[in-house]
Design an enzyme around this catalytic site. Sequence first.
Site, PDB file in Angstrom:
ATOM      1  N   ASP A  61       2.749  12.234 -15.504  1.00  0.00           N
ATOM      2  CA  ASP A  61       1.808  13.100 -16.244  1.00  0.00           C
ATOM      3  C   ASP A  61       1.607  13.156 -17.867  1.00  0.00           C
ATOM      4  O   ASP A  61       2.691  13.601 -18.710  1.00  0.00           O
ATOM      5  CB  ASP A  61       2.063  14.405 -15.195  1.00  0.00           C
ATOM      6  CG  ASP A  61       1.243  15.793 -16.109  1.00  0.00           C
ATOM      7  OD1 ASP A  61      -0.171  15.528 -16.418  1.00  0.00           O
ATOM      8  OD2 ASP A  61       1.661  16.448 -15.806  1.00  0.00           O
ATOM      9  N   ASP A  84      -5.039  12.015 -20.115  1.00  0.00           N
ATOM     10  CA  ASP A  84      -4.338  13.095 -19.296  1.00  0.00           C
ATOM     11  C   ASP A  84      -4.328  11.796 -17.385  1.00  0.00           C
ATOM     12  O   ASP A  84      -5.069  12.164 -16.463  1.00  0.00           O
ATOM     13  CB  ASP A  84      -4.877  14.101 -19.178  1.00  0.00           C
ATOM     14  CG  ASP A  84      -3.447  15.245 -18.272  1.00  0.00           C
ATOM     15  OD1 ASP A  84      -2.892  14.694 -17.669  1.00  0.00           O
ATOM     16  OD2 ASP A  84      -4.456  15.595 -17.553  1.00  0.00           O
TER      17      ASP A  84
END
Length: 391
Positions: A83, A274
């Site tokens: 992440d 992201d």
Amino acid sequence: MHLIFLLFLAPFCSAAVFQLPTKSTGSLRAKLIRAGKYQEFLITQHAARLNTISQPISDYSDEVYLGNFTVGTPPQPVSLVLDTGSANMWVIDASCDNMFCNGWIGSNYTRQKFDTSKSSSFSRENRKFSIQYGKGLCSGYLGTDTVGLGGGLTIRKQELGIANKLDVDFAVQPMDGIFGLAWPALAVDQITPPMQNLISQLDVPVFSVWLDRKIQASHGGSAGMITYGGIDTKNCDAGVTYVPLTAKTYWQFKMDGFAVGTYSQYGYNQVISDTGSSWISAPYAMINDIATQTHATWDEMNEIYTVKCSTMKTQPDLVFTIGGALFPVKSVEYILDIGLDEGKCALAISPLMASGFGPSWILGDVFIRQYCNIYDIGNARIGFANAHHSF
């Protein structure tokens, strides 16, 4: 814009460049829709959001990409979400035995929880942690331990969260925690993120992410590669467009413009890359324009925009202008078959309410599957290169 060709292959031949495969969870929405549980999931999700404030921005409510890690001595295996939209690492406490920690039975995934009592290298801190993500809360206590990333790559005394409370978003995903790859300023409780502890072992302070083309929504499997200490020259083009970061929190940068069909918008927008977000998130003001150009309609029940699946290959490209270069995303990437009725497919674009100096766009996995993302810590910049795929 800086266009750099990777002719310097020799430095990447050392042992200080590590390539580790990732795997896909498949589409969570598709699994829940197929099981007749998606509306129930949405209701629970809304209730959890009513009195929370988000900090990390990642959205784990659809497909996510995982890496295989180990924690502790002897090593205990865990699969963690890679992440770039958050900076903390956490795993699930083996002592937590509720339904959220154990995971949704319909995911067909057995949680690998971390047993601190079986690790001789674990040290508990007298501190609690709590992180509210874009959609989902996790909390527990902090500690340090040895983390293995594979290929002989190890971080000693990494500070991490031991989670004993999870919200529904984490409960339904086949994952065992989060491996945050964002900057220290984004880290909750002022911990040092894993990448900052890893840098000294790498040739250069860079990591790159390649995600393979989307697979059938009902299946997971090997689906990409993360390269620590260099650039993935096998799966990514040699030409890389670099742009400087505008903030060292998220991997945030300026986008020059956006176009789809006959619609275009030019002017700087704050954007983040992201890996923890499945879709592309756009400003509320642009969602209607995108829907108009793609002839999408709002599905109130499932809270997504849909188009006819028959148009998956014929819709206009989403064209992002970054660093003076054009980055088109094909409709086969942003239109997803998640098992809706009546020949409908999901438009993998969701609205984002932007404020202050935060991002107004999120380029998630839909974008990253088409373009390798190169995260250059040393030069505080991000790069994009065409991704190679076998089909």
